[in-house]
Write an enzyme that holds these catalytic residues in place. Structure first.
Site, PDB file in Angstrom:
ATOM      1  N   GLY A  66       0.836  -1.325   0.040  1.00 54.26           N
ATOM      2  CA  GLY A  66       0.042  -0.061   0.043  1.00 54.26           C
ATOM      3  C   GLY A  66       0.977   1.329   0.057  1.00 54.26           C
ATOM      4  O   GLY A  66       1.973   1.125   0.236  1.00 54.26           O
ATOM      5  N   CYS A 111       5.500  -6.131   1.738  1.00 60.34           N
ATOM      6  CA  CYS A 111       5.871  -4.881   1.707  1.00 60.34           C
ATOM      7  C   CYS A 111       4.958  -4.215   2.741  1.00 60.34           C
ATOM      8  O   CYS A 111       5.425  -4.427   4.038  1.00 60.34           O
ATOM      9  CB  CYS A 111       5.336  -4.295   0.272  1.00 60.34           C
ATOM     10  N   TYR A 112       4.022  -3.253   2.592  1.00 66.10           N
ATOM     11  CA  TYR A 112       3.168  -2.579   3.809  1.00 66.10           C
ATOM     12  C   TYR A 112       2.711  -3.605   4.527  1.00 66.10           C
ATOM     13  O   TYR A 112       2.724  -3.489   5.791  1.00 66.10           O
ATOM     14  CB  TYR A 112       2.268  -1.692   2.897  1.00 66.10           C
ATOM     15  N   HIS A 142       8.051  -7.609  -3.709  1.00 73.41           N
ATOM     16  CA  HIS A 142       6.852  -7.894  -4.434  1.00 73.41           C
ATOM     17  C   HIS A 142       6.894  -9.244  -5.092  1.00 73.41           C
ATOM     18  O   HIS A 142       7.454  -9.290  -6.493  1.00 73.41           O
ATOM     19  CB  HIS A 142       6.160  -6.658  -5.311  1.00 73.41           C
ATOM     20  N   GLU A 176       4.632 -11.222  -6.476  1.00 70.25           N
ATOM     21  CA  GLU A 176       3.586 -11.274  -7.486  1.00 70.25           C
ATOM     22  C   GLU A 176       3.892 -10.495  -8.799  1.00 70.25           C
ATOM     23  O   GLU A 176       3.239 -11.016  -9.674  1.00 70.25           O
ATOM     24  CB  GLU A 176       2.392 -10.858  -6.796  1.00 70.25           C
ATOM     25  N   SER A 192     -20.894 -10.866 -28.945  1.00 68.90           N
ATOM     26  CA  SER A 192     -19.823 -10.022 -29.607  1.00 68.90           C
ATOM     27  C   SER A 192     -19.090 -10.913 -30.533  1.00 68.90           C
ATOM     28  O   SER A 192     -18.447 -10.290 -31.556  1.00 68.90           O
ATOM     29  CB  SER A 192     -19.067  -9.098 -28.728  1.00 68.90           C
ATOM     30  N   GLY A 193     -18.813 -12.016 -30.109  1.00 66.34           N
ATOM     31  CA  GLY A 193     -18.025 -12.793 -30.887  1.00 66.34           C
ATOM     32  C   GLY A 193     -16.638 -12.976 -30.545  1.00 66.34           C
ATOM     33  O   GLY A 193     -15.621 -13.828 -30.984  1.00 66.34           O
ATOM     34  N   GLY A 194     -16.360 -12.205 -29.267  1.00 68.64           N
ATOM     35  CA  GLY A 194     -15.124 -12.365 -28.870  1.00 68.64           C
ATOM     36  C   GLY A 194     -14.990 -13.619 -27.766  1.00 68.64           C
ATOM     37  O   GLY A 194     -15.852 -14.218 -27.593  1.00 68.64           O
ATOM     38  N   VAL A 195     -13.966 -13.531 -27.053  1.00 67.11           N
ATOM     39  CA  VAL A 195     -13.721 -14.796 -26.413  1.00 67.11           C
ATOM     40  C   VAL A 195     -14.693 -14.684 -25.001  1.00 67.11           C
ATOM     41  O   VAL A 195     -14.993 -15.736 -24.655  1.00 67.11           O
ATOM     42  CB  VAL A 195     -12.266 -15.143 -25.922  1.00 67.11           C
ATOM     43  N   ASP A 196     -14.857 -13.587 -24.565  1.00 64.84           N
ATOM     44  CA  ASP A 196     -15.838 -13.611 -23.473  1.00 64.84           C
ATOM     45  C   ASP A 196     -17.073 -14.033 -23.499  1.00 64.84           C
ATOM     46  O   ASP A 196     -17.540 -14.692 -22.890  1.00 64.84           O
ATOM     47  CB  ASP A 196     -15.596 -12.066 -22.744  1.00 64.84           C
ATOM     48  N   SER A 197     -17.663 -13.191 -24.442  1.00 71.31           N
ATOM     49  CA  SER A 197     -18.977 -13.627 -24.682  1.00 71.31           C
ATOM     50  C   SER A 197     -19.325 -15.135 -25.349  1.00 71.31           C
ATOM     51  O   SER A 197     -20.308 -15.479 -25.228  1.00 71.31           O
ATOM     52  CB  SER A 197     -19.779 -12.529 -25.600  1.00 71.31           C
ATOM     53  N   SER A 198     -18.390 -15.306 -26.291  1.00 73.93           N
ATOM     54  CA  SER A 198     -18.463 -16.554 -26.750  1.00 73.93           C
ATOM     55  C   SER A 198     -18.192 -17.747 -25.898  1.00 73.93           C
ATOM     56  O   SER A 198     -19.041 -18.931 -25.846  1.00 73.93           O
ATOM     57  CB  SER A 198     -17.442 -16.736 -27.974  1.00 73.93           C
ATOM     58  N   LYS A 247      -8.941 -12.744 -17.730  1.00 76.36           N
ATOM     59  CA  LYS A 247      -8.857 -13.206 -19.047  1.00 76.36           C
ATOM     60  C   LYS A 247      -8.456 -14.499 -19.427  1.00 76.36           C
ATOM     61  O   LYS A 247      -8.666 -15.342 -20.375  1.00 76.36           O
ATOM     62  CB  LYS A 247      -8.181 -12.111 -19.919  1.00 76.36           C
TER      63      LYS A 247
END
Length: 528
Positions: free
Chosen positions: A64, A91-92, A178, A180, A232-238, A384
């Site tokens: 933080g 860290c913090y 960090h 990560e 929409s045809g993208g990976v998310d909606s498909s 994603k």
């Protein structure tokens, strides 16, 4: 941000992250999930009693921007140390652990920012299989000057005497760096040690488990009602379409709204693919004129997104009455969408997170208040890369799984300033050339996104001994792991030359091509 009480229904194999305002908090969650253990970010104000009820396998305190000795600096419930649950302070988070348990933290004589070689003093437990001298990423101006009773030093750097600490018996750990971030080469081995060895968590966060759980939840929520899906045809909606179809079959109707802002040839190809190959019902709606009218004369990017989002839902409402009735609207909203639509920072005086909107995603921030659908968003907690894994699991073709992200408002936010049909045609043709050339070289998958942007200015050029006064096209090619951060791609000059020559020669109205070399942050991937 998810609330503590919302986690009660989740798998008990969970590690929670108490967020103190770090820009990397969500990245910690993503790294934990890479170990196939579920992780979520919750408020640092979560009490020890709430955590006891959640019974997580482990707790991580994020970094933080505050200093622990500042008045009003954010504090966690000190009873957390008595829970018997393993804790890792980053860290913090480490400095807060030290301060609350009786140690001391002071302003360092010299801050440490960037890469540092980690010298390991105790190669066991948290640092098992972490190479001595490995690179870790530092970003701090304060340092631990006195350890609490019972703590031991695990590692140091040339500039930081307490880079990693532990109270082995109580399973309390802290790192000043960090682990990560990708720059920390020994970060993932350390994270795996904490997750598996110290927390004894089991890898139950798998794609197969998520599919099974999601199908149960979708069926329980939807029942025998009909669902309309924004395709929409993208990976998310498909991916969402495949998952929903598996869960509820013909109760699902996908609606593709052609708002006029799609890339060249995509609307026709999309409808044919889903209906003829996937056998999923798709209702095609041509609303190009309507959307163009909605954004006529609008230049502000946030207003564009809101108007497009508003019109998007209105069309769905009207078409649902014609085809319906439908009770639910399914959307492919992802975790980064939610984060960016109401992004956060911390008040330096109170440590309280406050909303700072970067941009509205049309399926999050652009929704009107009088929305008549109930929402179904099974992907809302996914990054994603997790969606891509899910897509493969439910049978989505690789050409869609690996498709570059494409914004909901489409080309409307890749045209700066006013949107006109002429500008849309110019951008469609330029964008097609970008995709053709990277596909021709077999490097499409080397990029997170690769596209063109049209600027609303004109510059002088010379073509065929004639003076021209035409638009510039900006090329934007970036690499990223999850879209939350990104770097501009170092592409070969001859590729840029080929794309530039083709655009200038083949796209009327363009006489200049430039390349965007801005990373995210400070920029965003999209220009609007």
């Amino acid at each position: 941000m998810i609330q503590a009480e919302d986690l009660k229904q989740l798998d008990r194999q969970i590690i929670v992250i108490l967020d103190f305002g770090s820009q990397y908090s969500e990245l910690i969650a993503r790294r934990i999930r890479e170990t196939q253990v579920y992780s979520e970010v919750i408020s640092y104000r979560t009490t020890a009693e709430q955590l006891r009820q959640l019974n997580p396998k482990g707790i991580i305190l994020s970094g933080g921007p505050s200093s622990v000795y500042d008045q009003g600096a954010p504090q966690c419930d000190p009873e957390i140390w008595q829970l018997g649950i393993p804790v890792l302070g980053v860290c913090y988070g480490m400095q807060l652990m030290v301060q609350q348990l009786g140690g001391e933290v002071e302003r360092a004589d010299r801050g440490e920012y960037g890469k540092a070689a980690l010298v390991i003093d105790d190669p066991t437990d948290l640092l098992t299989n972490v190479d001595d001298g490995t690179t870790m990423w530092m970003s701090h101006g304060d340092s631990v000057t006195k350890l609490p009773d019972g703590f031991e030093l695990l590692a140091h750097t040339d500039n930081t005497s307490c880079a990693a600490i532990a109270h082995h018996e109580r399973k309390l750990y802290g790192v000043q760096f960090h682990p990560e971030v990708v720059h920390s080469l020994g970060g993932m081995p350390l994270i795996r040690n904490f997750v598996y060895h110290i927390c004894q968590a089991e890898p139950t966060w798998t794609t197969a488990a998520f599919v099974e759980q999601s199908i149960r939840e979708i069926r329980a929520k939807v029942g025998d009602k009909r669902v309309l899906l924004a395709l929409s045809g993208g990976v998310d909606s498909s991916t969402l379409a495949f998952l929903m179809h598996r869960a509820i079959g013909d109760q699902l109707t996908c609606m593709f709204i052609d708002q006029g802002f799609m890339r060249k040839y995509e609307p026709e190809r999309l409808v044919k693919l889903f209906e003829e190959q996937f056998h999923i019902n798709v209702a095609y709606v041509n609303a190009r004129e309507r959307f163009l009218a909605a954004v006529d004369g609008i230049t502000d990017p946030e207003e564009k997104r809101k108007r497009i989002g508003h019109e998007f839902i209105r069309v769905f409402e009207e078409e649902s009455r014609r085809l319906g009735p439908f009770d639910y609207l399914a959307q492919g909203t992802l975790y980064p969408d939610v984060i960016e639509s109401a992004d956060t920072n911390v008040d330096p005086k109170t440590g309280e997170r406050v909303a700072v909107k970067i941009k509205s995603h049309h399926n999050v921030g652009g929704l009107p208040k009088d929305l008549c659908f109930k929402l179904v968003e099974p992907l809302r907690k996914l990054f994603k890369d997790e969606v891509r894994k899910l897509g493969r699991s439910v049978g989505l073709p690789e050409e869609i799984v690996q498709r570059h992200p494409f914004p909901g408002p489409g080309l409307a936010i890749r045209i700066l300033g006013e949107i006109t049909e002429e500008r849309l045609e110019i951008l469609r043709d330029a964008d097609l050339i970008v995709r053709q050339e990277i596909n021709r070289r077999g490097i499409y998958h080397d990029f997170w996104q690769a596209f063109a942007v049209l600027l609303p200015v004109r510059s002088v050029g010379v073509m065929g001994d004639q003076r021209t006064y035409a638009y510039p096209i900006v090329l934007r090619l970036v690499s990223s792991e999850d879209g939350m951060t990104a770097d501009w791609s170092r592409v070969p000059y001859d590729l840029l030359e080929t794309i530039s020559n083709r655009i200038v020669n083949e796209v009327p109205g363009v006489n200049r091509v430039v390349y965007d070399i801005t990373s995210k942050p400070p920029g965003t991937i999209e220009w609007e």
